[in-house]
Design a protein around this motif. Structure first.
Motif, PDB file in Angstrom:
ATOM      1  N   ALA A 100       0.824  -1.204   0.000  1.00 21.37           N
ATOM      2  CA  ALA A 100       0.000   0.000   0.000  1.00 21.37           C
ATOM      3  C   ALA A 100       0.860   1.256   0.000  1.00 21.37           C
ATOM      4  N   PRO A 101       0.419   2.290  -0.703  1.00 23.09           N
ATOM      5  CA  PRO A 101       1.106   3.583  -0.575  1.00 23.09           C
ATOM      6  C   PRO A 101       1.057   4.049   0.874  1.00 23.09           C
ATOM      7  N   THR A 102       2.077   4.775   1.290  1.00 25.18           N
ATOM      8  CA  THR A 102       2.099   5.244   2.676  1.00 25.18           C
ATOM      9  C   THR A 102       0.956   6.203   2.966  1.00 25.18           C
ATOM     10  N   PHE A 103       0.374   6.797   1.921  1.00 25.16           N
ATOM     11  CA  PHE A 103      -0.743   7.716   2.114  1.00 25.16           C
ATOM     12  C   PHE A 103      -1.849   7.098   2.957  1.00 25.16           C
ATOM     13  N   PHE A 104      -2.066   5.807   2.811  1.00 25.83           N
ATOM     14  CA  PHE A 104      -3.182   5.170   3.491  1.00 25.83           C
ATOM     15  C   PHE A 104      -2.922   4.946   4.976  1.00 25.83           C
ATOM     16  N   SER A 105      -1.722   5.210   5.440  1.00 22.54           N
ATOM     17  CA  SER A 105      -1.456   5.106   6.869  1.00 22.54           C
ATOM     18  C   SER A 105      -0.875   6.388   7.452  1.00 22.54           C
ATOM     19  N   GLN A 106      -0.529   7.348   6.619  1.00 24.79           N
ATOM     20  CA  GLN A 106       0.074   8.589   7.088  1.00 24.79           C
ATOM     21  C   GLN A 106      -0.792   9.786   6.722  1.00 24.79           C
ATOM     22  N   ASN A 107      -2.077   9.688   7.011  1.00 18.05           N
ATOM     23  CA  ASN A 107      -2.976  10.798   6.754  1.00 18.05           C
ATOM     24  C   ASN A 107      -3.323  11.473   8.072  1.00 18.05           C
ATOM     25  N   VAL A 108      -4.297  12.346   8.066  1.00 16.18           N
ATOM     26  CA  VAL A 108      -4.702  13.019   9.288  1.00 16.18           C
ATOM     27  C   VAL A 108      -5.044  11.972  10.342  1.00 16.18           C
ATOM     28  N   SER A 162       7.726   2.474  -5.493  1.00 13.35           N
ATOM     29  CA  SER A 162       8.785   3.249  -4.846  1.00 13.35           C
ATOM     30  C   SER A 162       8.456   4.735  -4.823  1.00 13.35           C
ATOM     31  N   THR A 163       7.890   5.241  -5.897  1.00  9.94           N
ATOM     32  CA  THR A 163       7.514   6.651  -5.968  1.00  9.94           C
ATOM     33  C   THR A 163       6.021   6.786  -5.736  1.00  9.94           C
ATOM     34  N   GLU A 164       5.654   7.741  -4.906  1.00  9.82           N
ATOM     35  CA  GLU A 164       4.249   7.953  -4.556  1.00  9.82           C
ATOM     36  C   GLU A 164       3.892   9.423  -4.756  1.00  9.82           C
ATOM     37  N   ALA A 165       2.851   9.670  -5.535  1.00 16.39           N
ATOM     38  CA  ALA A 165       2.367  11.029  -5.752  1.00 16.39           C
ATOM     39  C   ALA A 165       0.951  11.123  -5.224  1.00 16.39           C
ATOM     40  N   VAL A 166       0.669  12.171  -4.455  1.00 15.38           N
ATOM     41  CA  VAL A 166      -0.655  12.381  -3.878  1.00 15.38           C
ATOM     42  C   VAL A 166      -1.176  13.733  -4.343  1.00 15.38           C
ATOM     43  N   VAL A 167      -2.366  13.733  -4.925  1.00 18.68           N
ATOM     44  CA  VAL A 167      -3.011  14.970  -5.370  1.00 18.68           C
ATOM     45  C   VAL A 167      -4.250  15.195  -4.520  1.00 18.68           C
ATOM     46  N   ASP A 168      -4.325  16.332  -3.872  1.00 15.21           N
ATOM     47  CA  ASP A 168      -5.468  16.699  -3.044  1.00 15.21           C
ATOM     48  C   ASP A 168      -6.589  17.190  -3.954  1.00 15.21           C
ATOM     49  N   LEU A 169      -7.657  16.434  -4.056  1.00 13.67           N
ATOM     50  CA  LEU A 169      -8.752  16.790  -4.959  1.00 13.67           C
ATOM     51  C   LEU A 169      -9.713  17.807  -4.353  1.00 13.67           C
ATOM     52  N   ARG A 170      -9.364  18.376  -3.199  1.00 21.41           N
ATOM     53  CA  ARG A 170     -10.165  19.472  -2.676  1.00 21.41           C
ATOM     54  C   ARG A 170      -9.875  20.766  -3.431  1.00 21.41           C
ATOM     55  N   GLY A 171      -8.876  20.725  -4.301  1.00 18.86           N
ATOM     56  CA  GLY A 171      -8.612  21.848  -5.181  1.00 18.86           C
ATOM     57  C   GLY A 171      -9.247  21.585  -6.536  1.00 18.86           C
ATOM     58  N   ASN A 172      -8.811  22.307  -7.532  1.00 22.49           N
ATOM     59  CA  ASN A 172      -9.379  22.169  -8.868  1.00 22.49           C
ATOM     60  C   ASN A 172      -8.475  21.370  -9.797  1.00 22.49           C
ATOM     61  N   VAL A 173      -7.608  20.544  -9.234  1.00 26.41           N
ATOM     62  CA  VAL A 173      -6.693  19.747 -10.044  1.00 26.41           C
ATOM     63  C   VAL A 173      -7.468  18.659 -10.775  1.00 26.41           C
ATOM     64  N   SER A 174      -7.214  18.500 -12.064  1.00 24.48           N
ATOM     65  CA  SER A 174      -7.934  17.492 -12.841  1.00 24.48           C
ATOM     66  C   SER A 174      -7.008  16.723 -13.776  1.00 24.48           C
ATOM     67  N   SER A 175      -5.712  16.710 -13.464  1.00 20.67           N
ATOM     68  CA  SER A 175      -4.780  15.948 -14.284  1.00 20.67           C
ATOM     69  C   SER A 175      -3.517  15.652 -13.489  1.00 20.67           C
ATOM     70  N   TYR A 176      -2.784  14.648 -13.964  1.00 17.69           N
ATOM     71  CA  TYR A 176      -1.489  14.312 -13.357  1.00 17.69           C
ATOM     72  C   TYR A 176      -0.582  13.805 -14.465  1.00 17.69           C
ATOM     73  N   THR A 177       0.663  14.316 -14.509  1.00 16.44           N
ATOM     74  CA  THR A 177       1.640  13.897 -15.505  1.00 16.44           C
ATOM     75  C   THR A 177       2.691  13.010 -14.849  1.00 16.44           C
ATOM     76  N   PHE A 178       2.918  11.847 -15.436  1.00 18.00           N
ATOM     77  CA  PHE A 178       3.863  10.876 -14.890  1.00 18.00           C
ATOM     78  C   PHE A 178       5.278  11.225 -15.330  1.00 18.00           C
ATOM     79  N   ALA A 179       6.152  11.415 -14.353  1.00 18.25           N
ATOM     80  CA  ALA A 179       7.541  11.741 -14.657  1.00 18.25           C
ATOM     81  C   ALA A 179       8.335  10.501 -15.030  1.00 18.25           C
ATOM     82  N   GLN A 180       7.867   9.342 -14.594  1.00 16.01           N
ATOM     83  CA  GLN A 180       8.547   8.084 -14.868  1.00 16.01           C
ATOM     84  C   GLN A 180       7.603   7.134 -15.584  1.00 16.01           C
TER      85      GLN A 180
END
Length: 239
Positions: A100-108, A162-180
């Motif tokens: 699991a990504p660490t996001f699922f255990s390291q949130n609020v 190994s790489t984890e990217a988290v986008v907070d959807l409480r903003g107006n973000v509607s895309s993500y570009t993969f660097a790898q």
């Protein structure tokens, strides 16, 4: 003729990554791993105007709901949560079983309570951009990016082991570009954090990789050959 061939080659879309059932128009979550599906107050479902949640695009959208029906406090732990949703923490879909990504255990509050997500693996090339439509419902609609506070969370997560990217959807973000490039898991979801009283939900739709207008190898070779022929003709004319 050469100019026409070059122009034609320039607008042939390249073959890139693909999302399975990213528009949900089949009326199901086929192709997606669904966590929180009808488990103790959290759910993942297909919705449309027929059940009161008009689709963001087409006829159907996915809806991820995190209910909140039990008072939580600083002393409430995974083991004492009466719904037992976070014991153990969700182990989501992940590339090659990487975990699991660490996001699922390291949130609020350090826990993922009464939440859900949909996920699938995608093979991408560096520079591929994933786009989507989303709408927040319930308490999460009042949250702001960068403010964990006492407000629920809506998220997009990309994880390749190994790489984890988290986008907070409480903003107006509607895309993500993969660097790898490579195999990645993508997640869309919503979670309860500390507030026990108000439900939250995330509606998502039209999840797809952006089409890039670049020449395919065969078309590029044809265009280069045409350009070479043109140069040869010009040189011959000068002679």
């Amino acid at each position: 003729m050469s100019a026409a061939l070059l122009s034609a080659a320039a607008v042939i879309p390249a073959h890139g990554a693909a999302v399975v059932n990213g528009d949900f128009e089949g009326g199901s979550l086929n192709g997606w791993y669904a966590s929180g599906a009808n488990v103790n107050g959290s759910s993942t479902a297909i919705v449309n105007a027929g059940n009161g949640y008009p689709a963001l695009a087409g006829n159907n959208s996915a809806l991820i709901v995190a209910m909140s029906l039990w008072p939580l406090g600083p002393n409430v732990t995974c083991a004492s949560d009466p719904w037992n949703v976070a014991c153990p923490l969700p182990v989501p879909f992940s590339p090659s079983g990487a975990g699991a990504p660490t996001f699922f255990s390291q949130n609020v509050a350090g826990r993922f309570l009464r939440g859900g997500f949909i996920a699938q693996d995608v093979n991408v090339a560096a520079g591929d951009t994933l786009e989507w439509l989303s709408q927040r419902l319930g308490e999460v609609s009042s949250g702001t990016v960068g403010n964990p506070g006492n407000v629920d969370n809506a998220f997009f997560v990309a994880f390749n082991g190994s790489t984890e990217a988290v986008v907070d959807l409480r903003g107006n973000v509607s895309s993500y570009t993969f660097a790898q490039g490579g195999l990645w898991s993508i997640f869309f979801g919503v979670q309860q954090t500390e507030d026990p009283y108000v439900w939250s939900a995330l509606k998502v739709d039209a999840i797809a990789f952006r089409a890039s207008d670049v020449p395919e190898p065969g078309s590029l070779a044809l265009a280069l050959a045409a350009g070479g022929a043109l140069c040869w003709q010009r040189r011959r004319a000068k002679v």
